[in-house]
Design an enzyme around this catalytic site. Structure first.
Site, PDB file in Angstrom:
ATOM      1  CD  GLU A  51      -2.802  -1.334   0.190  1.00  0.00           C
ATOM      2  OE1 GLU A  51      -2.970  -0.343  -0.545  1.00  0.00           O
ATOM      3  OE2 GLU A  51      -3.415  -2.401   0.020  1.00  0.00           O
ATOM      4  CB  CYS A  69      -1.356   6.810   1.640  1.00  0.00           C
ATOM      5  SG  CYS A  69      -2.751   5.806   2.224  1.00  0.00           S
TER       6      CYS A  69
END
Length: 484
Positions: free
Chosen positions: A223, A257
């Site tokens: 990720e 993110c």
């Protein structure tokens, strides 16, 4: 429960391998935990999180030198509890073998896919959401029947200490292991022969982690992140787009993110959007320095990186607006006000690196097709946000772009949906967790053929020069005749 399931900071990293083997032995003793056993582990995680909720809030506030308690509850604690509940609700049905179709020569056989745990899952936890991004994949791994090891972030040491104490209070030393330490420990951790490795962090470090995992052929879920764009169609109200983007960009001071990394606005509305965005940020955060609602930057180095990137943009011709409603002095604090950057160019660092902070570049475009081409000319992002009340145009933009996830007329909310996979694509990551896709990520999808008393294959076996085989082949090619 035991405090032995914690590797302390000063323990030699060579202990990691022995600890992993200890957990692997435990898994070998029970390689197919029942639904009840999995739910028991999830219940213990649920209860531990509730017991340590306030301590996590305090620890995160200390690690960040100012972290919004509301954001910790909303973005870290509640989503994990929701995810645990979702996994518990569905894991019994997920665990059931699924029937599959079979070819004619397996007539009389049973064909199914069985879902079995992989073994021990390694989880490398980042600093920006060090509770959610550690315990969310852990929840999925436990639902799939696995055991786990977690490496907490050295940039959030207090949170890591609370994490290891919570785990030690709720799990045996051969169920879940928490590892603290610096870069050297993290490096050794990623070299371990896990059955699966989850890493959340930067794209550059993700490459290093993937190389380390490759030595053991360990499958990875990465990720990563990247530069997630927000495109605003000219027909969409700029004030409404600004409010929705400001909510996401202000969260954790942009240290997310999936935070909107840059905005693409119509050329004649760039200034309008900038003004509305500044107004929305000022409304949410009328003061910054001592405002507990506005999160600080995680470290002095990260803050300086952001300041330097703004200076780099200014030196190359950018116009920077600092959103500082109360006119405060930020010299002796890790708080950093929101910066709006116009007249940006690709040679600026803010357009080459993931920003990960309170800086928002705005890029002008004349046609939506230009905006789509701009996004497609760069690495595929973790998220894409498009603002437009015309469904057909929105669907066209989705069909012409790639990203890990997407929102129409919103930002970041897709990560809160437990019934959807979350993950990146290309440089923004690989693999998924959350929901059923997370269960599948942490499971071995094992195809099983169970042949009964009838052995249809024997009728068409060698010697091949027999009439049954010839009839069988002729039948097959009647089914597979050329398509006109």
């Amino acid at each position: 429960m035991s405090a032995e399931n914690v590797i302390e900071l000063d323990q030699p990293t060579k202990a990691l391998g022995a600890s992993l083997q200890n957990i692997k032995r435990a898994f070998s003793g029970n390689p197919a935990p029942t639904a009840a056993e999995r739910i028991d582990r999830l219940n213990r995680l649920h209860n531990g999180l509730l017991d340590y909720k306030d301590r996590f809030i305090e620890a995160l506030n200390e690690d960040f030198a100012g972290r919004s308690s509301a954001e910790t509850l909303m973005a870290e604690i509640v989503p994990i509890l929701e995810g645990i509940r979702y996994n518990k609700k569905h894991l019994r049905s997920w665990m059931k073998p699924s029937k599959r179709g079979k070819p004619p020569y397996l007539m009389g056989s049973s064909v199914k896919v069985h879902y079995q745990p992989l073994g021990v899952v390694g989880i490398v936890v980042p600093w920006n959401f060090p509770v959610f991004l550690g315990l969310s994949p852990l929840s999925g791994a436990l639902a799939a029947g696995n055991l786990a090891m977690l490496k907490t972030s050295e940039f959030a040491p207090r949170t890591g200490e609370v994490m290891k104490e919570m785990i030690a209070s709720n799990f045996a030393d051969d169920e879940i292991l928490v590892v603290t330490g610096g870069v050297d420990v993290a490096t050794e951790f990623t070299k371990l022969p896990f059955d699966h490795l989850v890493f959340t962090g930067s794209t550059n470090v993700g490459r290093i982690v993937m190389r380390a995992a490759a030595e053991n052929l360990t499958p990875v879920t990465l990720e990563l992140g990247g530069k997630s764009p927000a495109i605003i169609h000219e027909s969409y109200p700029m004030d409404e787009a600004a409010k929705r983007i400001a909510f996401g960009k202000g969260m954790n001071a942009g240290q997310v993110c999936i935070s909107p990394d840059y905005v693409m606005a119509p050329s004649d509305k760039v200034d309008v959007f900038a003004e509305e965005f500044a107004k929305a940020i000022s409304s949410s955060y009328p003061t910054l320095k001592d405002n507990p609602d506005y999160t600080a930057i995680i470290s002095d180095n990260q803050r300086q990186r952001l300041v330097d990137n703004v200076k780099d943009a200014e030196s190359k011709g950018a116009e920077v607006t600092v959103v500082d409603p109360a006119g405060e002095d930020f010299e002796n604090t890790r708080k950093l006000p929101m910066h709006i950057v116009r007249n940006v160019s690709d040679n600026m660092r803010i357009m080459q690196e993931e920003i990960f902070g309170p800086i928002l570049p705005i890029i002008a475009y004349d046609k939506v097709e230009e905006a789509v081409a701009y996004v497609n000319g760069r690495d595929r992002p973790l998220a894409l946000y498009y603002f437009d009340n015309n469904p057909s145009r929105a669907e066209k933009v989705l069909s012409q772009t790639h990203s890990g996830g997407a929102c129409i007329n919103d930002v970041m909310s897709h990560v809160a949906v437990d019934d959807m996979p979350f993950g990146g694509v290309g440089p923004s990551g690989m693999g998924h967790y959350h929901g059923k896709e997370g269960f599948l990520t942490f499971s071995n999808q094992r195809g099983v053929v169970h042949k009964g008393k009838l052995n249809a294959g024997a009728m068409i076996g060698p010697p091949w020069a027999n009439r049954i085989f010839e009839s069988f082949i002729a039948f097959q090619f009647r089914r597979f005749k050329k398509i006109e």
